[in-house]
Design an enzyme around this catalytic site. Structure first.
Site, short mmCIF file in Angstrom:
data_model
loop_
_atom_site.label_atom_id
_atom_site.label_comp_id
_atom_site.label_asym_id
_atom_site.label_seq_id
_atom_site.Cartn_x
_atom_site.Cartn_y
_atom_site.Cartn_z
N ARG A 25 0.82 -1.22 0.00
CA ARG A 25 0.00 0.00 0.00
C ARG A 25 0.84 1.26 0.00
NH1 ARG A 25 -4.55 0.70 4.56
NH2 ARG A 25 -5.80 -0.49 3.07
N GLU A 42 -4.08 -7.72 -4.62
CA GLU A 42 -5.53 -7.90 -4.70
C GLU A 42 -5.89 -9.35 -4.98
OE1 GLU A 42 -7.69 -6.02 -3.69
OE2 GLU A 42 -6.64 -4.12 -3.56
N THR A 48 -8.93 -14.00 1.46
CA THR A 48 -7.75 -14.37 2.24
C THR A 48 -7.37 -13.21 3.16
OG1 THR A 48 -7.03 -15.69 0.35
CG2 THR A 48 -5.40 -15.28 2.07
N GLY A 86 -3.99 -21.31 -0.58
CA GLY A 86 -5.34 -21.75 -0.92
C GLY A 86 -5.87 -21.23 -2.24
N TYR A 123 -14.77 -7.26 -8.56
CA TYR A 123 -14.10 -6.59 -7.45
C TYR A 123 -12.69 -6.14 -7.85
CZ TYR A 123 -10.98 -5.83 -3.67
OH TYR A 123 -10.00 -5.28 -2.90
N ASP A 141 -16.28 -5.18 -1.89
CA ASP A 141 -15.87 -6.48 -1.35
C ASP A 141 -16.76 -6.77 -0.13
OD1 ASP A 141 -14.94 -4.73 0.55
OD2 ASP A 141 -13.23 -5.97 1.04
N CYS A 203 -16.24 4.80 15.65
CA CYS A 203 -16.43 4.81 14.19
C CYS A 203 -16.61 6.24 13.68
CB CYS A 203 -17.64 3.98 13.80
SG CYS A 203 -17.94 3.97 12.02
#
Length: 351
Positions: A25, A42, A48, A86, A123, A141, A203
């Site tokens: 990022r 991504e 995951t 996976g 996505y 997502d 929040c």
DNA sequence: CAAACGTGGCG
DNA sequence: TCGCCAAGTTT
């Protein structure tokens, strides 16, 4: 006409202060990152967790710093590095995508262009377009679905609510800093607007949240009850010679497609015979939980004499258990001590 | 479009 | 222990 809720400036302000620091990022407000790293992260992050992806991302970008490097990699090398993460179709699509992108000289810079590449769906195409190319795409997502379902108190159960939530999310997407906004929504969902026990008290959107006002935030999004997982059974054979182990590359399609494995029966009742005639001994059973069924796999070992009917003898020097998917790792961990001992014993007995 | 497709962590 | 869940895509 729906009343438009403007939350982007406030959420971006929160993101500027609280964005998670992640290897793939860019810091908030510092522009777009390398499309290759955005894409790779991504894809790895599909279904995951961030925690699981970190080490894999670092390893992949060290081995293959550019998409051209990945495109030139051997299939088996990529599958081995992906082992344990996976959803192995992702690894196969990753390579196919890298090779297409490499051939065409770089990543497409639009959602539409990205969306036709293998392994890139609705996505991921929106995420790359927004994060790597500053396109004002709406990125939806699981986090965004949860946040939006709460903001607007959508009580329609999933997955039926998906198109509704997507349309609502669309009303929130800003024209400026769409990539940071998308990541802010996902960070909010991952750290505050969590599935259980949302931290509404801290929040930034608490005053915009209809579900909070109604006291039902933790109950959204509503979901249909899940089906029970059937328990299936099978047998796996781990055969040894003095310096090698009998392995098998699984078929490209289907469960654990393209991964390194030990020969086994089918796991749906189909009864394949042992891969070789030998003095097979039952070592035990491993249980593994897949997405849609549980599996009890009985593990057999034996020293091999003649040539096996199927599988490939892989020299132990070239065999890395870390290159196995999780299920086969369990099989190996169970079989290795006994199998290696017996193979060694048989080699001595033959003398 | 429902089902297939992995794995590890958490409450 | 066990069900739920995680930055979904493909068929």
């Amino acid at each position: 006409m729906r009343e438009k809720t403007v939350i982007a400036p406030h959420l971006l302000e929160w993101y500027d202060r609280h964005a998670r620091v992640l290897p793939w990022r860019m810091p908030p407000g510092t522009g777009t990152g390398d499309p290759y790293r955005v894409w790779l992260s991504e894809v790895m992050l599909q279904q995951t967790t961030v925690a699981a992806v970190k080490a894999y991302f670092t390893r992949f970008t060290t081995l293959w710093p550019r998409v051209e490097d990945l495109a030139a990699a051997e299939d088996a090398a990529v599958m081995a590095e992906w082992a344990g993460l996976g959803y192995y179709a992702r690894a196969r699509n990753l390579l196919a995508c890298a090779r297409k992108v490499s051939e065409s000289g770089g990543f497409p810079d639009t959602r539409e262009g990205l969306g036709v590449l293998p392994g890139i769906g609705p996505y991921t195409s929106a995420a790359i377009a927004a994060i790597a190319f500053d396109r004002p795409e709406t990125v939806v997502d699981g986090n965004v679905e949860r946040v939006v379902s709460r903001l607007f108190a959508v009580e329609t159960p999933m997955p039926g609510a998906k198109p509704i939530l997507r349309d609502l999310a669309d009303t929130l997407t800003p024209d400026t800093r769409p990539g940071d906004f998308a990541q802010a929504m996902m960070d909010l969902g991952a750290t505050i607007c969590t599935p259980r026990n949302p931290a509404c008290g801290i929040c930034p959107l608490v005053h915009d949240c209809k579900a909070r006002a109604l006291g039902i935030a933790a109950d959204l999004p509503r979901k249909a009850p899940k089906k029970a997982k059937p328990l299936r059974q099978g047998v796996a054979w781990v055969g040894f010679t003095n310096g090698a182990v009998l392995t098998e590359r699984r078929a490209e399609k289907g469960l654990l497609g393209g991964t390194l494995a030990f020969p086994s029966t089918g796991w749906d009742g189909s009864a394949l015979p042992a891969p070789a005639d030998a003095d097979w001994r039952e070592i035990g059973t491993v249980r593994h939980i897949f997405t849609h069924f549980a599996l009890d796999l009985t593990v057999m070992t034996a020293p091999l004499r003649g040539a096996p009917r199927r599988g490939d003898l892989l020299a132990l020097d070239h065999f890395n258990p870390k290159a196995l998917p999780g299920l086969m790792r369990k099989v190996w961990d169970l079989a290795a001590p006994d199998g290696l001992a017996r193979a060694g014993a048989s080699a001595r007995n033959r003398r």
